[in-house]
Design a protein around this motif. Sequence first.
Motif, PDB file in Angstrom:
ATOM      1  N   ASN A 155       3.794  20.541  48.745  1.00  0.00           N
ATOM      2  CA  ASN A 155       2.981  21.576  49.406  1.00  0.00           C
ATOM      3  C   ASN A 155       1.967  22.452  49.586  1.00  0.00           C
ATOM      4  O   ASN A 155       2.018  23.673  50.404  1.00  0.00           O
ATOM      5  CB  ASN A 155       4.347  22.709  49.340  1.00  0.00           C
ATOM      6  CG  ASN A 155       4.923  22.934  48.205  1.00  0.00           C
ATOM      7  OD1 ASN A 155       3.776  23.266  47.370  1.00  0.00           O
ATOM      8  ND2 ASN A 155       5.693  24.143  47.668  1.00  0.00           N
ATOM      9  N   ARG A 156       1.134  21.816  48.678  1.00  0.00           N
ATOM     10  CA  ARG A 156      -0.224  22.267  48.246  1.00  0.00           C
ATOM     11  C   ARG A 156      -1.312  22.087  49.266  1.00  0.00           C
ATOM     12  O   ARG A 156      -2.550  22.215  49.595  1.00  0.00           O
ATOM     13  CB  ARG A 156      -1.181  21.591  47.192  1.00  0.00           C
ATOM     14  CG  ARG A 156      -0.377  21.805  45.751  1.00  0.00           C
ATOM     15  CD  ARG A 156      -1.179  21.193  44.682  1.00  0.00           C
ATOM     16  NE  ARG A 156      -0.632  20.009  44.317  1.00  0.00           N
ATOM     17  CZ  ARG A 156      -0.891  19.235  43.466  1.00  0.00           C
ATOM     18  NH1 ARG A 156      -1.433  19.354  43.272  1.00  0.00           N
ATOM     19  NH2 ARG A 156       0.025  18.188  43.494  1.00  0.00           N
ATOM     20  N   VAL A 157      -0.567  20.608  50.812  1.00  0.00           N
ATOM     21  CA  VAL A 157      -1.160  20.903  51.863  1.00  0.00           C
ATOM     22  C   VAL A 157      -1.638  21.892  52.406  1.00  0.00           C
ATOM     23  O   VAL A 157      -2.377  22.535  53.474  1.00  0.00           O
ATOM     24  CB  VAL A 157      -0.370  19.601  52.401  1.00  0.00           C
ATOM     25  CG1 VAL A 157      -0.682  19.279  54.129  1.00  0.00           C
ATOM     26  CG2 VAL A 157      -0.373  18.008  51.824  1.00  0.00           C
ATOM     27  N   LEU A 158      -0.027  22.564  52.799  1.00  0.00           N
ATOM     28  CA  LEU A 158      -0.842  23.704  53.474  1.00  0.00           C
ATOM     29  C   LEU A 158      -1.768  24.918  53.037  1.00  0.00           C
ATOM     30  O   LEU A 158      -2.433  25.742  53.782  1.00  0.00           O
ATOM     31  CB  LEU A 158       0.652  24.529  53.294  1.00  0.00           C
ATOM     32  CG  LEU A 158       2.331  23.911  53.984  1.00  0.00           C
ATOM     33  CD1 LEU A 158       3.774  24.661  53.560  1.00  0.00           C
ATOM     34  CD2 LEU A 158       2.027  24.098  55.102  1.00  0.00           C
ATOM     35  N   GLU A 159      -1.639  24.710  51.496  1.00  0.00           N
ATOM     36  CA  GLU A 159      -2.607  25.745  51.303  1.00  0.00           C
ATOM     37  C   GLU A 159      -3.986  25.501  51.566  1.00  0.00           C
ATOM     38  O   GLU A 159      -5.391  25.856  51.329  1.00  0.00           O
ATOM     39  CB  GLU A 159      -2.609  25.460  49.192  1.00  0.00           C
ATOM     40  CG  GLU A 159      -1.389  26.351  49.226  1.00  0.00           C
ATOM     41  CD  GLU A 159      -1.078  26.223  47.633  1.00  0.00           C
ATOM     42  OE1 GLU A 159      -1.702  25.782  46.739  1.00  0.00           O
ATOM     43  OE2 GLU A 159       0.082  26.565  47.177  1.00  0.00           O
ATOM     44  N   GLU A 160      -4.119  24.052  51.262  1.00  0.00           N
ATOM     45  CA  GLU A 160      -5.885  23.122  51.530  1.00  0.00           C
ATOM     46  C   GLU A 160      -5.876  24.035  53.205  1.00  0.00           C
ATOM     47  O   GLU A 160      -7.432  23.042  53.071  1.00  0.00           O
ATOM     48  CB  GLU A 160      -5.342  22.384  51.512  1.00  0.00           C
ATOM     49  CG  GLU A 160      -5.291  22.003  49.783  1.00  0.00           C
ATOM     50  CD  GLU A 160      -5.382  20.783  49.310  1.00  0.00           C
ATOM     51  OE1 GLU A 160      -5.297  19.720  50.148  1.00  0.00           O
ATOM     52  OE2 GLU A 160      -5.086  20.216  48.201  1.00  0.00           O
ATOM     53  N   LEU A 161      -5.328  24.093  54.433  1.00  0.00           N
ATOM     54  CA  LEU A 161      -5.195  24.390  55.300  1.00  0.00           C
ATOM     55  C   LEU A 161      -6.442  25.915  55.398  1.00  0.00           C
ATOM     56  O   LEU A 161      -5.997  26.529  55.232  1.00  0.00           O
ATOM     57  CB  LEU A 161      -4.256  24.388  55.935  1.00  0.00           C
ATOM     58  CG  LEU A 161      -3.444  23.684  56.533  1.00  0.00           C
ATOM     59  CD1 LEU A 161      -1.912  24.167  56.951  1.00  0.00           C
ATOM     60  CD2 LEU A 161      -3.737  22.403  57.646  1.00  0.00           C
ATOM     61  N   ARG A 162      -7.364  25.327  56.660  1.00  0.00           N
ATOM     62  CA  ARG A 162      -8.539  26.196  56.418  1.00  0.00           C
ATOM     63  C   ARG A 162      -7.608  26.960  57.622  1.00  0.00           C
ATOM     64  O   ARG A 162      -8.546  28.657  57.053  1.00  0.00           O
ATOM     65  CB  ARG A 162      -9.886  25.379  56.937  1.00  0.00           C
ATOM     66  CG  ARG A 162     -10.490  25.210  56.314  1.00  0.00           C
ATOM     67  CD  ARG A 162     -12.010  24.197  57.122  1.00  0.00           C
ATOM     68  NE  ARG A 162     -12.330  23.060  56.002  1.00  0.00           N
ATOM     69  CZ  ARG A 162     -13.406  22.857  55.570  1.00  0.00           C
ATOM     70  NH1 ARG A 162     -14.416  23.580  56.405  1.00  0.00           N
ATOM     71  NH2 ARG A 162     -13.991  21.976  54.948  1.00  0.00           N
ATOM     72  N   THR A 163      -7.056  26.579  58.952  1.00  0.00           N
ATOM     73  CA  THR A 163      -6.659  27.901  59.594  1.00  0.00           C
ATOM     74  C   THR A 163      -5.293  27.652  59.651  1.00  0.00           C
ATOM     75  O   THR A 163      -4.489  26.644  59.303  1.00  0.00           O
ATOM     76  CB  THR A 163      -7.426  27.512  60.660  1.00  0.00           C
ATOM     77  OG1 THR A 163      -8.474  27.117  61.035  1.00  0.00           O
ATOM     78  CG2 THR A 163      -6.402  28.121  61.822  1.00  0.00           C
ATOM     79  N   PRO A 164      -4.479  29.083  59.349  1.00  0.00           N
ATOM     80  CA  PRO A 164      -3.278  28.831  58.829  1.00  0.00           C
ATOM     81  C   PRO A 164      -2.821  28.389  60.193  1.00  0.00           C
ATOM     82  O   PRO A 164      -3.043  28.355  61.037  1.00  0.00           O
ATOM     83  CB  PRO A 164      -3.057  30.318  58.788  1.00  0.00           C
ATOM     84  CG  PRO A 164      -4.030  30.480  58.833  1.00  0.00           C
ATOM     85  CD  PRO A 164      -4.990  30.482  58.995  1.00  0.00           C
TER      86      PRO A 164
END
Length: 71
Positions: free
Chosen positions: A38-47
Amino acid sequence: MADTQLMIRSDDSASAGKTLPSNIEAEAAFLGAALIDNRVLEELRTPIRPEHFYEPLHQRIFDRILKLVDR
């Protein structure tokens, strides 16, 4: 056979005129990556919100992922 049915959009929006571009396989790959790490979600520049997914099933899955991450 049942798995392929999940990837087919149930409504007939294509005949209604202009449709948004979609890539069901890319959505599925992203959801798989988010489930694995789920760190993939934290690395997104745009939510990303569930409404950003074309496939309604993917919208529901992503909504559940967000609820689990927010616990």
